[in-house]
Write a protein that holds these residues in place. Structure first.
Motif, PDB file in Angstrom:
ATOM      1  N   LEU A  71      31.556  -1.983  78.066  1.00  0.00           N
ATOM      2  CA  LEU A  71      30.841  -0.829  78.618  1.00  0.00           C
ATOM      3  C   LEU A  71      29.573  -1.283  79.350  1.00  0.00           C
ATOM      4  O   LEU A  71      29.292  -0.822  80.458  1.00  0.00           O
ATOM      5  CB  LEU A  71      30.485   0.169  77.513  1.00  0.00           C
ATOM      6  N   LEU A  72      28.833  -2.193  78.755  1.00  0.00           N
ATOM      7  CA  LEU A  72      27.620  -2.704  79.389  1.00  0.00           C
ATOM      8  C   LEU A  72      27.948  -3.433  80.690  1.00  0.00           C
ATOM      9  O   LEU A  72      27.230  -3.293  81.683  1.00  0.00           O
ATOM     10  CB  LEU A  72      26.869  -3.634  78.432  1.00  0.00           C
ATOM     11  N   GLU A  73      29.037  -4.204  80.701  1.00  0.00           N
ATOM     12  CA  GLU A  73      29.442  -4.918  81.919  1.00  0.00           C
ATOM     13  C   GLU A  73      29.841  -3.963  83.039  1.00  0.00           C
ATOM     14  O   GLU A  73      29.717  -4.295  84.217  1.00  0.00           O
ATOM     15  CB  GLU A  73      30.587  -5.879  81.602  1.00  0.00           C
ATOM     16  N   GLU A  74      30.307  -2.765  82.674  1.00  0.00           N
ATOM     17  CA  GLU A  74      30.670  -1.753  83.665  1.00  0.00           C
ATOM     18  C   GLU A  74      29.452  -0.954  84.126  1.00  0.00           C
ATOM     19  O   GLU A  74      29.583  -0.048  84.950  1.00  0.00           O
ATOM     20  CB  GLU A  74      31.705  -0.788  83.072  1.00  0.00           C
ATOM     21  N   GLY A  75      28.282  -1.258  83.579  1.00  0.00           N
ATOM     22  CA  GLY A  75      27.068  -0.543  83.962  1.00  0.00           C
ATOM     23  C   GLY A  75      26.834   0.725  83.177  1.00  0.00           C
ATOM     24  O   GLY A  75      26.059   1.580  83.594  1.00  0.00           O
ATOM     25  N   ILE A  76      27.500   0.870  82.058  1.00  0.00           N
ATOM     26  CA  ILE A  76      27.352   2.059  81.212  1.00  0.00           C
ATOM     27  C   ILE A  76      26.347   1.726  80.112  1.00  0.00           C
ATOM     28  O   ILE A  76      26.569   0.820  79.314  1.00  0.00           O
ATOM     29  CB  ILE A  76      28.705   2.485  80.603  1.00  0.00           C
ATOM     30  N   ASP A  77      25.233   2.430  80.103  1.00  0.00           N
ATOM     31  CA  ASP A  77      24.184   2.157  79.124  1.00  0.00           C
ATOM     32  C   ASP A  77      24.586   2.671  77.750  1.00  0.00           C
ATOM     33  O   ASP A  77      24.818   3.873  77.568  1.00  0.00           O
ATOM     34  CB  ASP A  77      22.870   2.817  79.546  1.00  0.00           C
ATOM     35  N   VAL A  78      24.664   1.762  76.799  1.00  0.00           N
ATOM     36  CA  VAL A  78      24.945   2.092  75.405  1.00  0.00           C
ATOM     37  C   VAL A  78      23.973   1.295  74.537  1.00  0.00           C
ATOM     38  O   VAL A  78      23.428   0.288  74.973  1.00  0.00           O
ATOM     39  CB  VAL A  78      26.407   1.771  75.002  1.00  0.00           C
ATOM     40  N   MET A  79      23.777   1.773  73.340  1.00  0.00           N
ATOM     41  CA  MET A  79      22.931   1.039  72.401  1.00  0.00           C
ATOM     42  C   MET A  79      23.416   1.278  70.986  1.00  0.00           C
ATOM     43  O   MET A  79      23.958   2.344  70.682  1.00  0.00           O
ATOM     44  CB  MET A  79      21.470   1.466  72.536  1.00  0.00           C
ATOM     45  N   PRO A  80      23.254   0.278  70.114  1.00  0.00           N
ATOM     46  CA  PRO A  80      23.646   0.469  68.716  1.00  0.00           C
ATOM     47  C   PRO A  80      22.712   1.473  68.049  1.00  0.00           C
ATOM     48  O   PRO A  80      21.530   1.556  68.383  1.00  0.00           O
ATOM     49  CB  PRO A  80      23.503  -0.920  68.105  1.00  0.00           C
ATOM     50  N   ALA A 129      32.571   7.698  76.991  1.00  0.00           N
ATOM     51  CA  ALA A 129      31.466   7.153  77.795  1.00  0.00           C
ATOM     52  C   ALA A 129      31.953   6.787  79.194  1.00  0.00           C
ATOM     53  O   ALA A 129      31.273   7.060  80.188  1.00  0.00           O
ATOM     54  CB  ALA A 129      30.866   5.936  77.094  1.00  0.00           C
ATOM     55  N   ARG A 130      33.131   6.174  79.266  1.00  0.00           N
ATOM     56  CA  ARG A 130      33.701   5.829  80.580  1.00  0.00           C
ATOM     57  C   ARG A 130      33.998   7.083  81.394  1.00  0.00           C
ATOM     58  O   ARG A 130      33.704   7.147  82.587  1.00  0.00           O
ATOM     59  CB  ARG A 130      34.986   5.025  80.393  1.00  0.00           C
ATOM     60  N   ALA A 131      34.593   8.085  80.765  1.00  0.00           N
ATOM     61  CA  ALA A 131      34.954   9.317  81.472  1.00  0.00           C
ATOM     62  C   ALA A 131      33.698   9.993  82.044  1.00  0.00           C
ATOM     63  O   ALA A 131      33.702  10.462  83.187  1.00  0.00           O
ATOM     64  CB  ALA A 131      35.701  10.265  80.538  1.00  0.00           C
ATOM     65  N   MET A 132      32.621  10.002  81.278  1.00  0.00           N
ATOM     66  CA  MET A 132      31.379  10.599  81.776  1.00  0.00           C
ATOM     67  C   MET A 132      30.800   9.749  82.905  1.00  0.00           C
ATOM     68  O   MET A 132      30.343  10.284  83.909  1.00  0.00           O
ATOM     69  CB  MET A 132      30.364  10.732  80.632  1.00  0.00           C
ATOM     70  N   HIS A 133      30.819   8.447  82.738  1.00  0.00           N
ATOM     71  CA  HIS A 133      30.261   7.540  83.752  1.00  0.00           C
ATOM     72  C   HIS A 133      30.975   7.680  85.096  1.00  0.00           C
ATOM     73  O   HIS A 133      30.345   7.654  86.143  1.00  0.00           O
ATOM     74  CB  HIS A 133      30.348   6.092  83.247  1.00  0.00           C
ATOM     75  N   TYR A 134      32.283   7.817  85.054  1.00  0.00           N
ATOM     76  CA  TYR A 134      33.066   7.895  86.289  1.00  0.00           C
ATOM     77  C   TYR A 134      33.283   9.320  86.778  1.00  0.00           C
ATOM     78  O   TYR A 134      34.035   9.556  87.725  1.00  0.00           O
ATOM     79  CB  TYR A 134      34.402   7.168  86.108  1.00  0.00           C
ATOM     80  N   GLY A 135      32.654  10.302  86.134  1.00  0.00           N
ATOM     81  CA  GLY A 135      32.714  11.680  86.606  1.00  0.00           C
ATOM     82  C   GLY A 135      33.953  12.444  86.170  1.00  0.00           C
ATOM     83  O   GLY A 135      34.205  13.542  86.660  1.00  0.00           O
ATOM     84  N   PHE A 162      34.565   6.949  71.423  1.00  0.00           N
ATOM     85  CA  PHE A 162      33.299   6.735  72.104  1.00  0.00           C
ATOM     86  C   PHE A 162      33.451   6.003  73.435  1.00  0.00           C
ATOM     87  O   PHE A 162      32.955   6.460  74.458  1.00  0.00           O
ATOM     88  CB  PHE A 162      32.313   5.980  71.204  1.00  0.00           C
ATOM     89  N   ALA A 163      34.123   4.871  73.444  1.00  0.00           N
ATOM     90  CA  ALA A 163      34.247   4.077  74.681  1.00  0.00           C
ATOM     91  C   ALA A 163      34.946   4.887  75.768  1.00  0.00           C
ATOM     92  O   ALA A 163      34.510   4.902  76.924  1.00  0.00           O
ATOM     93  CB  ALA A 163      34.990   2.773  74.405  1.00  0.00           C
ATOM     94  N   ASP A 164      36.018   5.578  75.414  1.00  0.00           N
ATOM     95  CA  ASP A 164      36.750   6.383  76.395  1.00  0.00           C
ATOM     96  C   ASP A 164      35.893   7.525  76.934  1.00  0.00           C
ATOM     97  O   ASP A 164      35.882   7.795  78.142  1.00  0.00           O
ATOM     98  CB  ASP A 164      38.038   6.940  75.774  1.00  0.00           C
TER      99      ASP A 164
END
Length: 165
Positions: free
Chosen positions: A144-153, A119-125, A115-117
């Motif tokens: 992820l939140l600190e990088e500006g990637i919106d996630v929620m439990p 989400a990052r890949a999508m966020h950075y294109g 998931f984290a990988d």
């Protein structure tokens, strides 16, 4: 067939259908009965009134209360001003919550531990944008939140992946 009103230690109410009282007690003792909303195995039987059908109902076209409650969710579109959200702890609220979670499951890709990988890949294109769900540690979620990637439990009880009867 015995229909019992049950409640978990988190105050979620639900029905259970059993062949007999002995069947209920046996399944409860073996840990086979759990809350469909939170999977809590601490279940207690609640008082219930039997439904006796003596023929005429007194109301033209009357339906059991559970049918009326479920139809309220489908009666008016969410944009309708007459539409009221069911209370979170009510059976209708629990049904709405499970319906919403089932919608999420049906419309997302489960990427599991990646998931984290992803989400990052999508966020950075680096990956195609899509709806995903998966598992991340609390630390990964904060990063992820600190990088500006919106996630929620997202709580996903087992009942969401099954047909609720």
């Amino acid at each position: 067939m015995k229909v019992l009103n049950l409640r978990c230690s988190h105050q979620h109410s639900f029905e259970g259908w059993f062949a007999s009282e002995d069947d209920f007690q046996s399944q409860l003792a073996r840990g086979l009965v759990a809350c469909p909303l939170c999977a809590d195995p601490a279940i207690q039987k609640m008082p219930s009134a039997p439904r006796l059908n003596f023929g005429a109902t007194g109301e033209e076209g009357a339906q059991p209360a559970s049918s009326r409650e479920l139809s309220v969710l489908d009666a008016a579109p969410a944009s309708s001003p007459a539409h009221e959200e069911p209370a979170a702890g009510s059976p209708a609220g629990q049904a709405a919550f499970l319906k919403a979670l089932r919608h999420v499951v049906a419309n997302t890709e489960d990427v599991g531990a990646r998931f984290a990988d992803e989400a990052r890949a999508m966020h950075y294109g680096d990956a195609e944008q899509r709806n995903i769900r998966g598992k991340a540690s609390p630390r990964e979620a904060v990063e992820l939140l600190e990088e500006g990637i919106d996630v929620m439990p997202l709580p996903l009880p087992a009942a969401v992946k099954e047909t609720l009867q």
